[in-house]
Structure formats: C-alpha cells, structure tokens
Design a protein around this motif. Structure first.
Motif, mmCIF file in Angstrom:
data_model
loop_
_atom_site.group_PDB
_atom_site.id
_atom_site.type_symbol
_atom_site.label_atom_id
_atom_site.label_comp_id
_atom_site.label_asym_id
_atom_site.label_seq_id
_atom_site.Cartn_x
_atom_site.Cartn_y
_atom_site.Cartn_z
ATOM 1 N N HIS A 1 0.830 -1.211 0.000
ATOM 2 C CA HIS A 1 0.000 0.000 0.000
ATOM 3 C C HIS A 1 0.863 1.260 0.000
ATOM 4 N N SER B 1 -1.062 4.149 -1.474
ATOM 5 C CA SER B 1 -2.041 4.719 -0.535
ATOM 6 C C SER B 1 -1.355 5.624 0.485
ATOM 7 N N LEU B 2 -0.148 5.251 0.900
ATOM 8 C CA LEU B 2 0.606 6.093 1.829
ATOM 9 C C LEU B 2 0.971 7.421 1.181
ATOM 10 N N LEU C 1 -7.292 7.504 3.808
ATOM 11 C CA LEU C 1 -7.288 6.042 3.794
ATOM 12 C C LEU C 1 -8.524 5.481 3.099
ATOM 13 N N SER C 2 -9.518 6.316 2.860
ATOM 14 C CA SER C 2 -10.689 5.870 2.106
ATOM 15 C C SER C 2 -10.336 5.489 0.679
ATOM 16 N N LEU D 1 -8.599 3.215 -0.150
ATOM 17 C CA LEU D 1 -8.587 1.755 -0.227
ATOM 18 C C LEU D 1 -9.876 1.212 -0.836
ATOM 19 N N SER E 1 -2.068 9.504 1.067
ATOM 20 C CA SER E 1 -2.414 10.004 2.399
ATOM 21 C C SER E 1 -1.569 11.215 2.772
ATOM 22 N N ARG F 1 -5.358 3.853 -7.324
ATOM 23 C CA ARG F 1 -4.752 4.499 -6.160
ATOM 24 C C ARG F 1 -3.487 5.242 -6.551
#
Length: 450
Positions: free
Chosen positions: A214, A217-218, A400-401, A403, A221, A410
């Motif tokens: 992920h 995603s990080l 984090l949504s 995901l 974020s 992403r």
C-alpha cells in the motif's frame, strides 16, 4: 471337387482421403504464393525508403513516404484538437443534464436551448483552449521532429527532446497561471515516476518501503494531509477552483473555516459575522463565542444538527449525491469519445461499467469527507484547545478511504494530488522566504519536462 477361389479383397473408397490431400496441397500452394507476394511488397517498400534516403540524405520519417510531413503534423493537430474539445464539451453537457434532472426538469433535457445554451454551459472557450493545448503540442511535436530529422540528417533521441521542448510552449494556450502550474507539476510527478521505475527496474535505485503493498495509498495520504491543511489554514496556497471544489464538496461553511483559522493562529475571531451566518442558518441556540476562543465547538462546526454522528452521515450522503454526476461524466464521456467503435458495439455494457466505476469513486470521496469531519469532531470531544496540526492529521487519516478504489486507481490518484500538495508546500515556503520566487516557473517546468 474344385478348390474354392481365394476371397477377393474388400472394396475401399479412396476418394475422400485423396480429396483432402489435394485440398491441403492447394492451401499450402496458396500460402506460399501469399508469402512470396508479401516478401515482394516488403522488398519494394524497402527499396523506396532506401531511394528516398539516398535522395534526401536523411532517415525516413515515421509516417511513411505516402504522407508529407506537413500533412502528418496537421492531421495529428486536428485529430487531437477534436478529441480534446469533444471530451471537455461532452463532460459539460452531461453535467448540465444531471443538473436539469436534479431539478426534475426532465422535459428540458430535450430542449437544446436549455441544455447547451451559452448562458448555462460556459465551456466553449475552455474546451478550445484545452484543444489548442493538446492539439498544438501534438501537431508541433510531429512537425518539429520531422524538421530536426531532416536538418540533422539522423534520427536520435535528441530530436525528440528538442521537439518536445519547443512544443511544450503550447501550454500558453491556457490563460490561467494556476492551471499551467498544476499541469506542469503533474507532468513533473509523471516524469519522476518514470525515472524512478526505470532506475528500480535496473536495480540502480529504490526507495525504502517501495515494495510495500500500500505504498501508493501512503503517498496519497501524505499528499492529502498537506492539501487539507492548506485548505483550512493556508487557502491562498491553493488555486481558487481547487478551493471551490473542496468547499462545495464538504459540509462546513466558509465563515466557519475562517473562524477556525483565526482561532488556531491566535487572531481575533469576527464574532459578528459568524453570528450573522448562524442566524441565516436558523441557528439561535449556539454557544456564545469570545473574541479569542481556544477552540470552535461542534455546535458551530455543524450548525445544522446537534449530533456529530448525524452530521457525518449527512455529509457522506450529501457528498455522494453531489459528486456522482461528476465522476460518471469523467468515466463515461472520455470512453465514448476515444473508443466510439467499442461503445457502439456494446453501449449498455459501457454504460454499466461507467456506472460501477462512478459509484466506486464517489463512495471513496464521500467516505473521505465523512472521515475528515469525524476526526474533527472527535478532536473536539477530547481536547479543549485547537491546533493547526489536527487538520493535517485529519487529512491523512481521511485519505485512507482510497482503499475503496481499485489498486490501479490508487497510484493515479496519488500522482494527481501530489503535484497540488507540492505546489502548496512550495507556496508556503516561498511565502516564508525559505525558497526564492520564480516568475512563470510553470512554463519553464512544462517546456523543460517535454
């Protein structure tokens, strides 16, 4: 008794195997003749290219000898312009249709005056500018590459670099410096991604944690944390269009954000204008504010309801209703314009995939808004003093949504938000005199990267 004659051999019909053998021989003969014809055509084409090369003393162009360089460049310019223009106008018309449908004015969907009028659909100039940007870049790139190939009498990567650099001035078709900067920064992020992927594939360089499942995603974020912090605390570091989109998507009014910003900075809050706003909202039982409050309470953050949970649910639901038309338009229109044959072959299947993709993306954004508001309310339940770092953390947690989105999306979303977060951070550092201010830096960046 005479000996009996030996039995006669059975009668067999060999016509069918012989027929199949003859058909196989015919097919083999046809295949050999077709292969010979292709070899003769390839040899003739190679001879023409060699003759063309010997006459002009320069390598042949990519578009072949049957098309001139000028015609090739103009064709690419017109094709890209029409595609870009069509996508932008199509999105505008579809959004206008959703707006009319939301008003339950279904009959107006058939009225072209209301659907595509100049008053209600102000996308003509913007669509032309976008078309000139991409069409101008494509056409000038192909023309310049052919020109450099003939002038330098060889084909090297330098030709592509020079052509792309000069064609990059097509960004001047956009008259908004903020949009030019956004596009240049997005291209910078793409360039960094390509360079990093190339170095990583050759085992020359890789970042710690790049193998994480992920990692995208990080990155998203962290980028959202900076953007949401900038929106609350330093809105001037974001373009006006970006501010308006976040403001319209979220449930908190601009005067409330202004009061939160003043409270965190220790500045006096404009109590009179805040009370006037709450009175217009029909909120009469709000907490009386001081000029220097330690924190803006939830009763003012969500003045429409007294329940924090109800506020988060309402914010999520309202965001879904507001943003679904946008995501559906961004999913459906580009596919129809760029893949018209596939759409005409299976229109219902395309429509269904567009709906599914729009629902998924809208759910992600709605959850983002709901989580952000939940973190803000939770902070007010456990703390009595506000701090600007809270909004940075809230932005990172709500991101984090992402995901909920597909894995491939992403990374795209991270690269979309990253340039804006970097731009905001750059503005803040320049404003604090930690970095120099460079005039028209976005044009230089766009030209250099191409």
């Amino acid at each position: 008794m005479a000996p009996s004659s030996p039995p006669s051999p059975p009668i067999t019909d060999n016509s069918d195997p012989e027929r199949r053998l003859r058909e196989a021989e015919d097919r083999l003969r046809d295949a050999i003749e077709e292969l010979q014809r292709r070899q003769r055509r390839a040899a003739a084409h190679a001879f023409q290219n060699l003759h063309h090369h010997n006459n002009l003393d320069s390598p042949p162009c990519d578009h072949g000898p049957d098309e001139s360089c000028i015609a090739h460049a103009i064709g690419n310019l017109c094709q890209t312009f029409l595609l870009s223009y069509g996508v932008r106008v199509g999105i505008g018309i579809l959004l206008r249709a959703f707006k009319l449908a939301r008003r339950q004015s279904y009959s107006s969907l058939l009225d072209l005056k209301q659907l595509v009028s100049e008053k209600d659909l102000m996308v003509r100039e913007e669509a032309c500018r976008i078309g000139l940007l991409f069409g101008g870049f494509t056409g000038s790139y192909h023309a310049l590459r052919c020109l450099f190939r003939k002038l330098r009498k060889k084909e090297t990567p330098v030709n592509a670099i020079l052509a792309g650099s000069v064609a990059g001035f097509s960004i001047l078709a956009l008259n908004d410096s903020n949009r030019r900067r956004t596009l240049a920064l997005y291209l910078l992020a793409r360039l960094a991604q390509c360079a990093y992927n190339s170095a990583k594939s050759k085992n020359k360089f890789h970042l710690w944690g790049s193998h994480w499942r992920h990692g995208d995603s990080l990155l998203f974020s962290l980028s959202c944390a900076q953007v949401m912090y900038a929106f609350v605390m330093r809105p001037e570091s974001l373009p006006k269009s970006y501010q308006d989109f976040i403001q319209k998507t979220g449930p908190v009014a601009a005067p409330v954000y202004r009061a939160v910003r003043d409270s965190c900075r220790g500045h006096p809050v404009d109590v009179a204008s805040l009370h006037a706003f709450l009175s217009r909202r029909g909120k009469s039982d709000y907490v009386k504010l001081e000029e220097f409050p330690s924190i803006i309470p939830c009763s003012i953050i969500h003045a429409g309801t007294n329940s924090c949970l109800a506020h988060e649910v309402n914010a999520t639901s309202a965001t879904f209703k507001k943003t679904f038309p946008l995501y559906f338009s961004l999913t459906f229109v580009p596919f129809v314009v760029l893949h018209l044959q596939k759409f005409t072959a299976a229109p219902f299947r395309t429509f269904w995939f567009a709906v599914k993709g729009a629902v998924r993306s809208t759910a992600f954004l709605s959850a983002f808004v709901g989580i952000f508001q939940a973190v803000i309310c939770l902070h007010r339940k456990v703390a009595s003093k506000d701090h600007k770092l809270v909004y940075w953390i809230a932005g990172g947690i709500s991101a984090l949504s992402v995901l909920l989105e597909k894995k491939a999306r992403r990374g795209e979303l991270a690269l979309y938000v990253l340039p804006r977060s970097v731009d905001s951070l750059w503005y803040i550092l320049v404003n604090r005199h930690l970095l120099p201010k460079i005039r028209n830096a976005e044009v230089c960046c766009f030209v250099t990267l191409h």
